[in-house]
Design an enzyme around this catalytic site. Sequence first.
Site, PDB file in Angstrom:
ATOM      1  N   HIS A  65      23.605   9.132 -19.979  1.00 40.24           N
ATOM      2  CA  HIS A  65      23.364   7.705 -20.210  1.00 40.24           C
ATOM      3  C   HIS A  65      23.718   6.919 -18.969  1.00 40.24           C
ATOM      4  O   HIS A  65      24.524   7.353 -18.128  1.00 40.24           O
ATOM      5  CB  HIS A  65      24.156   7.192 -21.420  1.00 40.24           C
ATOM      6  N   CYS A  66      23.071   5.754 -18.819  1.00 38.75           N
ATOM      7  CA  CYS A  66      23.413   4.831 -17.739  1.00 38.75           C
ATOM      8  C   CYS A  66      24.027   3.591 -18.375  1.00 38.75           C
ATOM      9  O   CYS A  66      24.643   3.679 -19.439  1.00 38.75           O
ATOM     10  CB  CYS A  66      22.183   4.503 -16.898  1.00 38.75           C
ATOM     11  N   MET A  67      23.862   2.433 -17.766  1.00 40.16           N
ATOM     12  CA  MET A  67      24.490   1.224 -18.289  1.00 40.16           C
ATOM     13  C   MET A  67      23.935   0.801 -19.643  1.00 40.16           C
ATOM     14  O   MET A  67      24.654   0.287 -20.487  1.00 40.16           O
ATOM     15  CB  MET A  67      24.298   0.075 -17.287  1.00 40.16           C
TER      16      MET A  67
ATOM     17  N   ARG B  15      20.941   2.721 -21.249  1.00 40.62           N
ATOM     18  CA  ARG B  15      19.971   3.639 -21.839  1.00 40.62           C
ATOM     19  C   ARG B  15      20.530   5.030 -22.102  1.00 40.62           C
ATOM     20  O   ARG B  15      21.314   5.554 -21.308  1.00 40.62           O
ATOM     21  CB  ARG B  15      18.765   3.800 -20.907  1.00 40.62           C
TER      22      ARG B  15
ATOM     23  N   ARG C  99      19.396   8.624 -21.909  1.00 39.88           N
ATOM     24  CA  ARG C  99      18.331   9.312 -21.171  1.00 39.88           C
ATOM     25  C   ARG C  99      18.274  10.760 -21.609  1.00 39.88           C
ATOM     26  O   ARG C  99      19.242  11.510 -21.426  1.00 39.88           O
ATOM     27  CB  ARG C  99      18.583   9.205 -19.661  1.00 39.88           C
TER      28      ARG C  99
END
Length: 504
Positions: free
Chosen positions: A28-30, A32, A34
């Site tokens: 995951h990013c900030m 989303r 993924r």
Amino acid sequence: MAPDKNRATAAAILPLVGGAQNVTSVVHCMTRLRLGLADRSLVQDEALKALPAVMGVVEDDTYQIVLGPGTVARVTPEFEAMVAEGRSAEPTAAPEHTLTAEELAAQGAAIKEARKARNATPFKLFLRRIADIFVPLIPALIGCGIIAGINGLLVNLGWLPGITPALAAIASGFMALIAVFVGFNTAKEFGGTPILGGAVAAIIVYAGVANIEAFGQKLSPGQGGVLGALGAAVLATYIEKWCRKWVPEAVDVLVTPTLTVLVSGLVTIFGLMFLAGEVSTGIGTAANWLLDNTGAFAGLVLGGLFLPLVMLGLHQALIPIHTTLIEQQGFTVLLPILAMAGAGQVGCAIAVYKRLKNNTSIRTTIKSALPAGFLGVGEPLIYGVSLPLGRPFVTACVGGAAGGAFIGFFSMIGDKVGSTAIGPSGWALFPLLDGNKGLGLTIAIYGGGLLVGYLVGFFATYFFGFSKEMLVELNAAPEEATATTPAPAPATDADEPTKAPATV
């Protein structure tokens, strides 16, 4: 979101992406979640986008589910646990997938296909790898940046003099060693041993390099910064791979790490530190010159083109530039300008809401997505509203250009506005603001830029965002639009092109 709700969200998502056996990777990013997927055809896009916690989906090299900041960090561990639990289970059968809202869906599909054809170029894949190095650092940048802002306020007010030195140490410690973390992540991303990448990058911040001379000049600790660390770790990775190939297994554990650190370390000291230092200095000089001499025009271009850059994936090239500026100057002057793109998007969305009075589907999407848009999470509005509609996306860029020009103008007359971290945007950027003048003026300039972006994005979209034919087609009375079932349209469009602003 409570733990049981996080788990419920993860449980709702898993079968809609083909079950545990269809998931090959989870990160995951900030904003989303993924996912790497074995079979993209098993994903039920419409059902996913109908989930209350899902703001939208984006199809890229990974399948990205937009959950928003905070939520994604809590849902991801639950999702990973469920994937692990379900590995040996039979895949969940996917319910039949039904497409609706033909008009916007067709436009969205055309955009998606055009973008997907350009997604996998070597240059974009390289930029994505660079972004993957820096994105894990964002939480620390945000936390330390906010603490630095609080400390600066306390120092200016003369409050808590016994505490401010401790806060300064807490805020500055990470930035003093950021090169080590960049080296660690770089080696990990390029297939090397992470700790060796960190060890080589640590040379850059070691105080003892001040006793070494290269290119006729004494080196200074930190010279080259994150760019030098990145280059050093990439070099170390390739040297390590060469050693793994040629060094006998019996002595590999001794020879490979020694040669990796020694050779890459020498190259770093007597080459990369100087060269990367020159590049880093050039970046800072160029950014300052650009805003000092062409501030309004530079802001207009940067604010207006940021959303298209995001669509093309080229915004990822800005991440190391932001980090270099923060490392050099304490803040990046580019991020507040680029954040104006989100302001133009918000103003655009409000205008769409006003113009399409009978399109309950799009209006519902806008109402649910606007709070996140104000906080700098723009994916639902971009991929669910403006981009599939076409012209409103252009007018949103006009709003971003106006806001960027506003902030750029003040930079040109000497009032710089910067951010001490990357990631947040919109209102969420206020706690991270810094500049060369007082905090009050810095906040006022940034707030003024947001207001300009909102207003210009709104009026540009309201008066120029729709042709007469578009208004007739999209603003039909409910009884006339029944056949096209518009309600799921924004959700369908959310799965359009690639990449989102990052929160930048």
